[in-house]
Design a protein around this motif. Structure first.
Motif, PDB file in Angstrom:
ATOM      1  N   MET A  30       0.810  -1.248  -0.098  1.00  0.00           N
ATOM      2  CA  MET A  30       0.025   0.100  -0.093  1.00  0.00           C
ATOM      3  C   MET A  30       1.084   1.173  -0.012  1.00  0.00           C
ATOM      4  SD  MET A  30      -3.498  -0.449   0.060  1.00  0.00           S
ATOM      5  CE  MET A  30      -4.141   0.877   1.061  1.00  0.00           C
ATOM      6  N   PHE A  31       1.853   1.195   0.643  1.00  0.00           N
ATOM      7  CA  PHE A  31       2.844   2.279   0.901  1.00  0.00           C
ATOM      8  C   PHE A  31       3.527   2.528  -0.587  1.00  0.00           C
ATOM      9  CE2 PHE A  31       7.410   3.841   1.785  1.00  0.00           C
ATOM     10  CZ  PHE A  31       6.873   5.017   2.473  1.00  0.00           C
ATOM     11  N   LEU A  32       3.785   1.610  -1.088  1.00  0.00           N
ATOM     12  CA  LEU A  32       4.585   1.875  -2.356  1.00  0.00           C
ATOM     13  C   LEU A  32       3.666   1.879  -3.522  1.00  0.00           C
ATOM     14  CD1 LEU A  32       7.010  -1.470  -2.348  1.00  0.00           C
ATOM     15  CD2 LEU A  32       7.571   0.864  -2.287  1.00  0.00           C
ATOM     16  N   SER A  33       2.367   2.033  -3.464  1.00  0.00           N
ATOM     17  CA  SER A  33       1.209   2.140  -4.346  1.00  0.00           C
ATOM     18  C   SER A  33       0.775   3.646  -4.198  1.00  0.00           C
ATOM     19  CB  SER A  33       0.077   1.135  -4.101  1.00  0.00           C
ATOM     20  OG  SER A  33       0.347  -0.129  -4.424  1.00  0.00           O
ATOM     21  N   PHE A  34       0.983   4.253  -3.211  1.00  0.00           N
ATOM     22  CA  PHE A  34       0.545   5.465  -3.138  1.00  0.00           C
ATOM     23  C   PHE A  34       1.036   6.413  -4.401  1.00  0.00           C
ATOM     24  CE2 PHE A  34      -0.747   4.970   1.347  1.00  0.00           C
ATOM     25  CZ  PHE A  34      -1.894   5.641   1.187  1.00  0.00           C
ATOM     26  N   LEU A  54      11.553   0.186  -9.972  1.00  0.00           N
ATOM     27  CA  LEU A  54      11.940  -0.823  -8.712  1.00  0.00           C
ATOM     28  C   LEU A  54      10.889  -1.068  -7.707  1.00  0.00           C
ATOM     29  CD1 LEU A  54      14.106  -1.647  -6.947  1.00  0.00           C
ATOM     30  CD2 LEU A  54      14.735   0.559  -6.212  1.00  0.00           C
ATOM     31  N   PHE A  55       9.928   0.283  -7.554  1.00  0.00           N
ATOM     32  CA  PHE A  55       8.838   0.041  -6.506  1.00  0.00           C
ATOM     33  C   PHE A  55       7.998  -0.932  -7.131  1.00  0.00           C
ATOM     34  CE2 PHE A  55       9.076   4.874  -5.434  1.00  0.00           C
ATOM     35  CZ  PHE A  55      10.322   4.700  -4.610  1.00  0.00           C
ATOM     36  N   ARG A  56       7.971  -1.075  -8.289  1.00  0.00           N
ATOM     37  CA  ARG A  56       6.553  -2.280  -8.979  1.00  0.00           C
ATOM     38  C   ARG A  56       7.251  -3.545  -8.430  1.00  0.00           C
ATOM     39  NH1 ARG A  56       4.883   0.667 -14.537  1.00  0.00           N
ATOM     40  NH2 ARG A  56       3.422   2.176 -13.564  1.00  0.00           N
ATOM     41  N   TRP A  57       8.588  -3.720  -8.846  1.00  0.00           N
ATOM     42  CA  TRP A  57       9.254  -5.213  -8.622  1.00  0.00           C
ATOM     43  C   TRP A  57       9.488  -5.363  -7.122  1.00  0.00           C
ATOM     44  CZ3 TRP A  57       9.148  -8.967 -11.895  1.00  0.00           C
ATOM     45  CH2 TRP A  57       9.119  -8.494 -12.982  1.00  0.00           C
ATOM     46  N   LEU A  58       9.435  -4.241  -6.373  1.00  0.00           N
ATOM     47  CA  LEU A  58       9.372  -4.394  -4.586  1.00  0.00           C
ATOM     48  C   LEU A  58       8.099  -5.091  -4.334  1.00  0.00           C
ATOM     49  CD1 LEU A  58      11.230  -1.164  -3.126  1.00  0.00           C
ATOM     50  CD2 LEU A  58      11.887  -3.907  -3.015  1.00  0.00           C
ATOM     51  N   MET A  59       7.119  -4.414  -4.889  1.00  0.00           N
ATOM     52  CA  MET A  59       5.624  -5.116  -4.730  1.00  0.00           C
ATOM     53  C   MET A  59       5.440  -6.421  -5.138  1.00  0.00           C
ATOM     54  SD  MET A  59       3.095  -1.690  -5.354  1.00  0.00           S
ATOM     55  CE  MET A  59       3.678  -1.343  -7.184  1.00  0.00           C
ATOM     56  N   PHE A  60       5.958  -6.674  -6.311  1.00  0.00           N
ATOM     57  CA  PHE A  60       6.060  -8.415  -6.841  1.00  0.00           C
ATOM     58  C   PHE A  60       6.790  -9.160  -5.497  1.00  0.00           C
ATOM     59  CE2 PHE A  60       8.525 -11.444  -8.808  1.00  0.00           C
ATOM     60  CZ  PHE A  60       7.479 -12.463  -9.481  1.00  0.00           C
ATOM     61  N   ALA A  61       7.801  -8.549  -5.302  1.00  0.00           N
ATOM     62  CA  ALA A  61       8.629  -9.399  -4.364  1.00  0.00           C
ATOM     63  C   ALA A  61       7.950  -9.567  -2.749  1.00  0.00           C
ATOM     64  CB  ALA A  61      10.054  -8.635  -4.176  1.00  0.00           C
ATOM     65  N   PHE A  62       7.202  -8.566  -2.560  1.00  0.00           N
ATOM     66  CA  PHE A  62       6.365  -8.681  -1.233  1.00  0.00           C
ATOM     67  C   PHE A  62       5.043  -9.608  -1.536  1.00  0.00           C
ATOM     68  CE2 PHE A  62       8.174  -4.455   0.211  1.00  0.00           C
ATOM     69  CZ  PHE A  62       8.593  -4.802   1.405  1.00  0.00           C
TER      70      PHE A  62
END
Length: 798
Positions: A182-186, A210-218
């Motif tokens: 949620m934090f990375l999606s703001f 990078l943010f999108r791939w971090l979301m993928f990792a989570f």
């Protein structure tokens, strides 16, 4: 005149009163415990909670089996040469005084190192040096101060019970991932990372990928670990040909993950990782909420929880030795002390046997047995010491063989379909149909949108809110019932309780109270001298019927008898002056006209002149007539009793007309009776209390055990109800039906959100921000609706 209560336990002191230190006690046992506490500087016990104690009971010889090292080894958590740790279940723990005194055991005996109470589980964990004090001495100390632990065969067979915390870990993983995603999606929600020209931030533009791939990792642990139970359940359902609610949920999770991965791989968008992690988090939250357990209760008990670990065996040379119950063989000679259980079927050899089978067969009064009579496992000897010869091993005994029935090995959740699953089947078919039809439409008009529409429908229609409605509604009802002393095993029980159309009741201990009984007198009136002699004669006897009648009769002057004799199995004879009284069986007092009657009665004759008889009656629970009358309007009712027909006429007056009454029912008869009703399509509630009801409780759609003390043994069941709440049973059944209505209304509410979302999905307009708003909003509103309405429902319950 004010009623006097025992200073130690709070029981009535009217019948027998012991005064010490200007305080009233109901028995010498309570007085002794008070003296022990006072002499060891533990009087603060009475300041914390008034009348917190319990009367100690005689346990001589009961724990001799704790001298056996192999048994001690199995019962202790840690066993070293100079340290043993024992975790003992003490049912009487109920208040702050209990905790305080049990955690100060080292003041009563300095050889105990320390002790700690687990209040929810009602256990005390004791550290001690086995070279200075044995486990047996410690147990005897607890029994002496009124905190006798319960040590059963179940403790011996099941050493450790592992607590499953996997749901908590999964919820933690999903919650952590949801928060971070949620934090990375703001930035995407507010379009901050789209471009600098539209107001985007430089660093967000720079690190968007990078943010999108971090979301993928989570999202990976959420799909692979936290949500794996949904994949497993859906797979098992499909393999069995069942479309359960987990099928559309699994489709939603898979589509969310695959489409999101596809979008970030080809830089088409940010995907739906926020919706994905939020979906799994809320689903697990619902599961966690319905996972209410009552750690001080057990719904899975069998005869092992009732049987002792070991008994006293008399070897061929006449020497007494302790033997484990599992080691009893046919031909073994056993010593059964007062208040001990008969562990195996056998024959009485010696002693005055008075066997209480009420918990095993439903017979309301103890049975007198003579030498050579058969004794059955599970009965309790209530009148001195007897010797018996085992004819079978424990596992082959009549009672324990009941547990070999397949019904005890069947999981009820696999026998009955839940409301959520039945709706899930229709929901899955509907969603798949909409997805296919919408895709076909777009394939014809604009093929490039077809796949997006297909996946969008599966995403937005994922039944998160539907899956949450039942856990939150039923989980809340489970807690509300628990506060009303109606403890249910799980939420499935509430669903099944709402569907029942037939209620079957055991008699003894279920609709009758085990604590009190009444007696009516039939015959010539007794004059004052006769009534006084009767009371004084009964005072000298320990026979259970004598003690019951003594307590029921009016107070009389106490005086010594000139002559007194007790004839085993027959009755009493006493003389005072010129009056000579006989009390006992009809034959004993010289009246042969009343043979064959089924009533439990004590006959009285004075100076060889028959006077009359006291007929004992069961004490029925308060409000039984009103409860049965209300239930009879919507439910089929019947009584299924192991007792004889002695109470038939009273029951016919108490219960609604034409209520079927079945007597002399053995445990397997009760099980077969329930099964036959189910084969006719009836949904059966069985209400019982004893081991003889265990099979019927397991076979029924819902089995409820009535208990006057929820801390002591009750047979395997789906729910345990405190006996004082019996008259509220029908109200709780109706509340269960209303809870299902709340779930259906919650489904309608969630369908409203799904309809709005489906509009965006089928028209090809579903954006991540719409999914991110609609999916949590529908879940939260359903949770709030379910919680508020069930709380309002709970306020009306007594």
């Amino acid at each position: 005149m004010d009623k006097q209560s025992c200073y130690h336990c709070g029981d009535d002191c009217e019948q027998v009163s012991v005064t010490y230190d200007e305080k009233c006690f109901c028995c010498t046992g309570c007085k002794t415990v008070y003296e022990i506490f006072a002499s060891n500087d533990l009087s603060y016990y009475y300041d914390l909670q008034e009348s917190a104690g319990a009367s100690p009971i005689e346990v001589e010889g009961k724990y001799d089996f704790l001298d056996t090292p192999t048994i001690v080894e199995r019962l202790t958590d840690f066993n070293d040469s100079d340290l043993q740790i024992a975790n003992l279940y003490v049912p009487h723990i109920h208040c702050s005084s209990c905790i305080w005194v049990l955690e100060n055991l080292n003041k009563l005996n300095p050889l105990i190192n320390s002790s700690q109470v687990d209040f929810p589980k009602k256990t005390v964990r004791i550290h001690y040096n086995p070279t200075q004090i044995s486990l047996k001495e410690m147990v005897l100390l607890l029994a002496k101060i009124g905190y006798e632990p319960t040590i059963s065969l179940d403790d011996f067979d099941n050493k450790k019970k592992v607590t499953d915390r996997s749901l908590t870990y999964k919820l933690g993983v999903a919650g952590f991932a949801f928060g971070n995603v949620m934090f990375l999606s703001f930035p995407d929600y507010f379009d901050l990372s789209s471009s600098a020209s539209t107001g985007g931030e430089f660093w967000l533009n720079e690190y968007e990928i990078l943010f999108r791939w971090l979301m993928f990792a989570f999202s990976l642990p959420v799909v692979g670990y936290a949500g794996k139970d949904y994949f497993t359940s859906a797979f098992k359902g499909l393999r069995s040909g069942i479309l359960n609610i987990d099928v559309p949920i699994t489709l939603g999770i898979l589509v969310l993950f695959l489409r999101s991965t596809f979008e970030i791989t080809f830089n088409l968008g940010s995907g739906f990782f926020d919706s994905l992690t939020g979906l799994v988090f809320f689903l697990l939250l619902g599961k966690f909420f319905q996972q209410k357990t009552y750690s001080f209760l057990s719904f899975e008990r069998d005869y092992k929880s009732y049987f002792p670990i070991a008994v006293t065996k008399i070897n061929p040379s006449g020497k007494e030795e302790t033997t484990q119950v599992h080691d009893i063989e046919s031909g073994d000679r056993l010593l059964i002390r007062n208040e001990e259980l008969i562990p195996a079927d056998g024959i009485l050899l010696k002693g005055n046997a008075m066997i209480d089978y009420s918990f095993v067969t439903g017979e309301s009064e103890p049975q007198q047995k003579q030498s050579g009579d058969k004794l059955f496992a599970g009965g309790k000897q209530v009148n001195g010491v007897i010797e018996m010869e085992a004819m079978k091993s424990v596992s082959q005994s009549y009672l324990t063989q009941l547990w070999s029935n397949a019904i005890f090995k069947t999981d009820k959740s696999s026998r009955f379909q839940t409301l959520t699953d039945s709706i899930g089947k229709r929901f899955t078919v509907t969603v798949l149909s909409i997805a296919v039809l919408a895709s076909c439409f777009w394939l014809y008009y604009e093929p490039s949108k077809a796949m997006n529409v297909f996946t969008a429908v599966l995403i937005i229609a994922c039944p998160c809110a539907i899956a949450l409605a039942a856990p939150f509604t039923l989980g809340n009802m489970l807690r509300i019932f628990g506060r009303k002393k109606f403890y249910l095993k799980d939420t499935l029980t509430i669903e099944l309780l709402a569907q029942i159309d037939t209620a079957i009741f055991d008699k003894t201990g279920t609709i009758t109270s085990t604590k009190t009984s009444t007696a009516t007198y039939e015959g010539m009136p007794l004059n004052h001298e006769e009534a006084s002699l009767l009371k004084n004669t009964l005072r000298s006897s320990n026979h259970p019927l004598s003690r019951t009648l003594y307590n029921l009769l009016a107070e009389q002057d106490i005086y010594p008898l000139d002559d007194y004799d007790e004839y085993l199995g027959k009755g009493l004879m006493a003389r005072k002056g010129e009056n000579r009284m006989k009390i006992g069986s009809a034959d004993f007092v010289g009246n042969t006209d009343v043979k064959g009657l089924l009533d439990t009665a004590v006959h009285v004759a004075n100076n060889d002149s028959y006077k009359g008889r006291y007929i004992f009656h069961n004490q029925y629970r308060e409000g039984i007539s009103e409860t049965f009358k209300a239930m009879s309007k919507n439910l089929r009712l019947a009584i299924l009793s192991g007792d004889n027909e002695g109470e038939k006429s009273r029951l016919e007056k108490l219960l609604p007309k034409l209520t079927p009454l079945y007597f002399n029912q053995k445990p397997e008869d009760k099980l077969k009776f329930i099964k036959s009703l189910q084969e006719q399509g009836q949904k059966v509630l069985m209400v019982g209390d004893g081991l003889n009801d265990a099979g019927a409780l397991a076979q029924a759609h819902v089995g409820i055990a009535i208990s006057e003390n929820t801390n002591v043994f009750s047979p395997a069941c789906d729910g345990i109800m405190d006996a004082i709440k019996f008259k509220e049973l029908y109200q709780y059944i109706q509340a269960s039906k209303k809870a299902l209505k709340i779930i259906r209304l919650s489904f309608l509410l969630s369908l409203l959100y799904n309809s709005i979302g489906l509009y965006f999905a089928v028209t090809g307009q579903l954006e991540p921000v719409i999914a991110a708003i609609l999916m949590p909003l529908s879940s939260i509103s359903v949770v709030v609706f379910a919680t508020v309405t069930t709380n309002l429902l709970g306020r009306k319950l007594k």
